[in-house]
Each structure stands twice: as structure tokens, then as C-alpha cells.
Design a protein around this motif. Structure first.
Motif, short mmCIF file in Angstrom:
data_model
loop_
_atom_site.label_atom_id
_atom_site.label_comp_id
_atom_site.label_asym_id
_atom_site.label_seq_id
_atom_site.Cartn_x
_atom_site.Cartn_y
_atom_site.Cartn_z
N VAL A 122 0.86 -1.18 0.00
CA VAL A 122 0.00 0.00 0.00
C VAL A 122 0.90 1.23 0.00
O VAL A 122 2.08 1.16 0.39
N PRO A 123 0.40 2.41 -0.43
CA PRO A 123 1.22 3.64 -0.40
C PRO A 123 1.63 3.98 1.03
O PRO A 123 0.91 3.70 1.99
N VAL A 124 2.79 4.58 1.19
CA VAL A 124 3.29 4.92 2.53
C VAL A 124 2.35 5.88 3.25
O VAL A 124 2.30 5.88 4.49
N LEU A 184 -1.64 -3.52 -3.97
CA LEU A 184 -1.13 -4.63 -4.77
C LEU A 184 -1.08 -5.86 -3.89
O LEU A 184 -0.38 -5.90 -2.88
N TRP A 185 -1.87 -6.89 -4.26
CA TRP A 185 -2.02 -8.10 -3.46
C TRP A 185 -1.18 -9.21 -4.10
O TRP A 185 -1.50 -9.68 -5.18
N GLY A 218 10.79 0.75 -7.86
CA GLY A 218 9.81 1.51 -8.64
C GLY A 218 9.71 2.96 -8.21
O GLY A 218 10.37 3.42 -7.28
N ARG A 219 8.83 3.68 -8.90
CA ARG A 219 8.69 5.12 -8.67
C ARG A 219 7.86 5.44 -7.44
O ARG A 219 7.90 6.56 -6.93
N ARG A 220 7.11 4.48 -6.94
CA ARG A 220 6.15 4.75 -5.88
C ARG A 220 6.72 4.35 -4.52
O ARG A 220 7.35 3.29 -4.38
N LYS A 221 6.49 5.14 -3.50
CA LYS A 221 6.91 4.80 -2.15
C LYS A 221 5.79 4.01 -1.48
O LYS A 221 4.67 4.50 -1.32
N VAL A 222 6.11 2.79 -1.09
CA VAL A 222 5.08 1.90 -0.56
C VAL A 222 5.57 1.19 0.69
O VAL A 222 6.74 1.27 1.06
N LYS A 223 4.65 0.46 1.32
CA LYS A 223 4.97 -0.30 2.52
C LYS A 223 4.12 -1.56 2.55
O LYS A 223 3.13 -1.68 1.82
N PHE A 224 4.51 -2.51 3.40
CA PHE A 224 3.70 -3.71 3.62
C PHE A 224 2.51 -3.39 4.52
O PHE A 224 2.61 -2.55 5.43
N ALA A 225 1.41 -4.09 4.31
CA ALA A 225 0.26 -4.03 5.21
C ALA A 225 0.19 -5.34 5.99
O ALA A 225 0.24 -6.42 5.41
N THR A 283 13.92 -7.30 7.12
CA THR A 283 13.98 -8.17 5.94
C THR A 283 13.94 -7.33 4.67
O THR A 283 14.71 -7.53 3.73
N PHE A 284 13.01 -6.39 4.64
CA PHE A 284 12.89 -5.44 3.53
C PHE A 284 12.83 -4.03 4.15
O PHE A 284 11.75 -3.49 4.36
N PRO A 285 13.97 -3.45 4.46
CA PRO A 285 14.00 -2.18 5.20
C PRO A 285 13.19 -1.06 4.55
O PRO A 285 12.62 -0.21 5.24
N GLU A 286 13.12 -1.06 3.22
CA GLU A 286 12.39 -0.01 2.52
C GLU A 286 10.88 -0.17 2.63
O GLU A 286 10.13 0.76 2.33
N LEU A 287 10.42 -1.34 3.08
CA LEU A 287 9.00 -1.64 3.08
C LEU A 287 8.41 -1.83 4.48
O LEU A 287 7.20 -2.00 4.61
#
Length: 328
Positions: A125-127, A198-199, A215-222, A247-251
Motif C-alpha cells: 500500500v502507499p506509505v 497490490l495483493w 519503482g517510482r512509488r513509495k510503498v509499505k507492507f500491510a 527483511t525489507f527495510p524499505e517496506l
């Protein structure tokens, strides 16, 4: 009846008997089909690599990798369309028993055990999204992307929406959007803001997650809400997993609790024992090469793989595991 006519009829009868006779094992395994996952996904990479190992080990065998999905692969094997397939533990068990979402028992399903890969549901989902996943899934104006109906992701999204009183039909009627496509097109659409959720499902490490991070979009895990995980676990047999912090620091900035599942190798009971024995041995003896095919496959352990039996082991696989000391 003339001698010539009698001779011709005898030849035809002999030809019919030959055609009707069971094929020898070598002929049955000459040209095989392996059902994988969506094009561009992890299963496609894994099956392409492992099928090459099998063809190297068993001469004169040709294996064609075709698109499929965790939901549909058991049915492809049951119907004889594919002889080998990638499978998901709880869906394969449901297919073997003839339980929802399957309408009949898939009694031809057999396994070589676990692939060594666990899969975690990864919802992006978006940040700037502040709502919980429960609130997002209950929204009739949700915009979301998911893979094809053949996949476990598609089925699981339907189940999650239903749990929160929502559905694809309700979303579309309310002006929302459900985008169903391949991984590559979904990532592009997500980056282009065509939908906001995105599922997916993926392994650790995940090539898909890496593409999304780039990618171009800043997102995170839900995270999956506790009540959703409990429903999926108790009603359908899903596992529970945690994507550990870092595990995925950016997410993520902390542990992410999600539903998960295990991958297994599926084969048809119609495959000869000697072929499946050779296939299982080829996988075991090439453990050191598996991580080069797909990094998460490096965790394959035949001692553990042999114990994962949501459907029965094929006799050929059982023989290989027993010979190696992993089955008593």
C-alpha cells in the motif's frame, strides 16, 4: 472372406491392440508438462531451472513448462493435462479431499514433498495510507491489483474480501477497480497509480519485492489483522508467518504479521515409479545448484521435504527418500 481381406482385418486388429495397450514407462515420460505459475513469477523461474536438472539426469525426457497457479495446478494434474506441477500445501490437501474450492476428490495427486520454499502474503500500500488492512478490504471503492484466477493470491483475496463483507462485484458496482493481470503488468500499473493496493505472495528473499522497491512509488507492507489470519487458518488451513523487521527495510519498520503457505512438488500417480524416483534423486543430488536457480530454494532439505505430505508421497519419491535414509 478373401485371404487378402482377412489379412487386412488382422493387421487392423493388431494395430488397434497395440494402440490400446498401456504405454511402457519410457514412452509415458518422453514428453511431460509441468504446470508452474504466472509468467514472470517465482514459480516460472523455479520450474524452468528444476526441470532442466531433471532432464539432465533422465535422458530422452522432455519437460515443457506451462503457466498455471496454486489453485488450478491440482486440477490440471487430475485431468491429465499436466503430469507435474507446483503446489501449495493447504490447496493440495483440499483438492485431494475434494473440499472447497474443489468439487471432487483429486485422487491422482501425489507429491515429492516440500520444495523448501515458504511463501508469505505480501500486500503493498502507499506509505501515506493510514487505514488498517481490515478497513482497506472493507472499502467498496477499493482499487486493487491481483494475479489471475488460477493463482492462490486471487483465491485468497476473494476469501479476505468476503470475510469483510466485500467482493469483486461490490467493488466494481461502487466504482472501485480490480485489476487482474501478470506480475509484470501489475507492477507497472501499481507504479503508474492505476490502483492503490497490490495483493501478492512471495518468498524471502523476493524478487518481486525488489522490483517494487526500485519503482517510482513509495510503498509499505500491510499487516494481516489477527481476525483475518485466524479465519484463514481455521477455515482453510493457511499457515501464519512473520516478515521479520529488517527483511525489507524499505517496506517495513517492524515485524509484519501475515498469512503464509508452503510450496510442494506435485506429480500424477500415473507417472511411473522409476521416473519419479529419478526425478526426486535429481533434486536431492543437485541441492547445491538450487539456490542458483532461485535463492529461496537454497533452503531445500530432503529430510524436511519428505515429511511434508498434504497429499501422499509418490512411491518413486518414497523409494528415493528411503534409500537416502530420510524415510524409514
Amino acid at each position: 472372406m478373401s485371404h487378402r481381406l482377412f489379412s487386412r482385418l488382422s493387421q487392423l486388429a493388431l494395430l488397434g491392440a497395440i494402440l490400446a495397450a498401456p504405454l511402457p514407462a519410457a514412452a509415458q515420460t518422453k514428453n511431460l508438462e509441468w504446470a508452474s505459475g504466472s509468467p514472470g513469477g517465482a514459480w516460472f523461474t523455479q520450474t524452468t531451472g528444476v526441470s532442466t536438472l531433471v532432464m539432465e539426469a533422465i535422458p530422452d525426457t522432455s519437460i515443457r513448462v506451462v503457466p498455471g497457479g496454486g489453485k488450478d495446478n491440482p486440477t490440471r494434474i487430475q485431468a491429465g493435462l499436466s503430469q507435474i506441477g507446483m503446489g501449495i500445501d493447504f490447496l493440495s490437501a483440499a483438492a485431494f479431499k475434494g473440499e472447497e474450492p474443489y468439487k471432487q476428490k483429486h485422487d491422482k495427486l501425489r507429491t515429492l514433498g516440500s520444495t523448501g520454499v515458504d511463501v508469505y502474503y505480501m500486500v503493498y500500500v502507499p506509505v501515506e495510507e493510514k487505514r488498517s488492512l481490515a478497513e482497506i478490504l472493507a472499502d467498496p471503492k477499493l482499487t486493487i491489483g491481483v494475479t489471475a484466477p488460477a493463482t492462490s493470491e486471487h483465491l485468497t483475496l476473494q476469501r479476505a474480501l468476503e470475510f469483510y463483507g466485500n467482493s469483486f462485484a461490490k467493488i466494481r458496482e461502487a466504482g472501485g477497480k480490480v485489476v487482474i493481470s501478470s506480475y509484470g503488468e501489475l507492477i507497472q500499473g501499481f507504479n503508474d497509480n492505476q490502483f492503490n493496493v497490490l495483493w501478492t505472495a512471495g518468498e524471502i528473499p523476493s524478487g518481486l519485492a525488489s522490483q517494487i522497491v526500485d519503482g517510482r512509488r513509495k510503498v509499505k507492507f500491510a499487516s494481516f489483522p489477527e481476525e483475518l489470519q485466524k479465519n484463514l487458518s481455521e477455515k482453510y488451513g493457511y499457515s501464519r508467518g512473520v516478515i521479520k523487521a529488517g527483511t525489507f527495510p524499505e517496506l517495513q519498520s517492524a515485524d509484519v504479521s501475515v498469512s503464509s503457505m508452503g510450496n510442494i512438488y506435485l506429480v500424477s500417480s500415473d507417472l511411473p515409479e522409476d521416473f519419479v524416483y529419478g526425478m526426486t534423486k535429481a533434486i536431492m543430488s543437485n541441492r547445491s545448484r538450487l539456490a542458483n536457480i532461485y535463492q529461496a530454494m537454497g533452503r531445500y532439505d530432503p529430510a524436511l521435504a519428505a515429511k511434508v505430505q498434504p497429499v501422499p508421497l509418490h512411491p518413486g519419491a518414497e523409494k528415493a527418500f528411503r534409500e537416502a535414509g530420510f524415510v524409514k
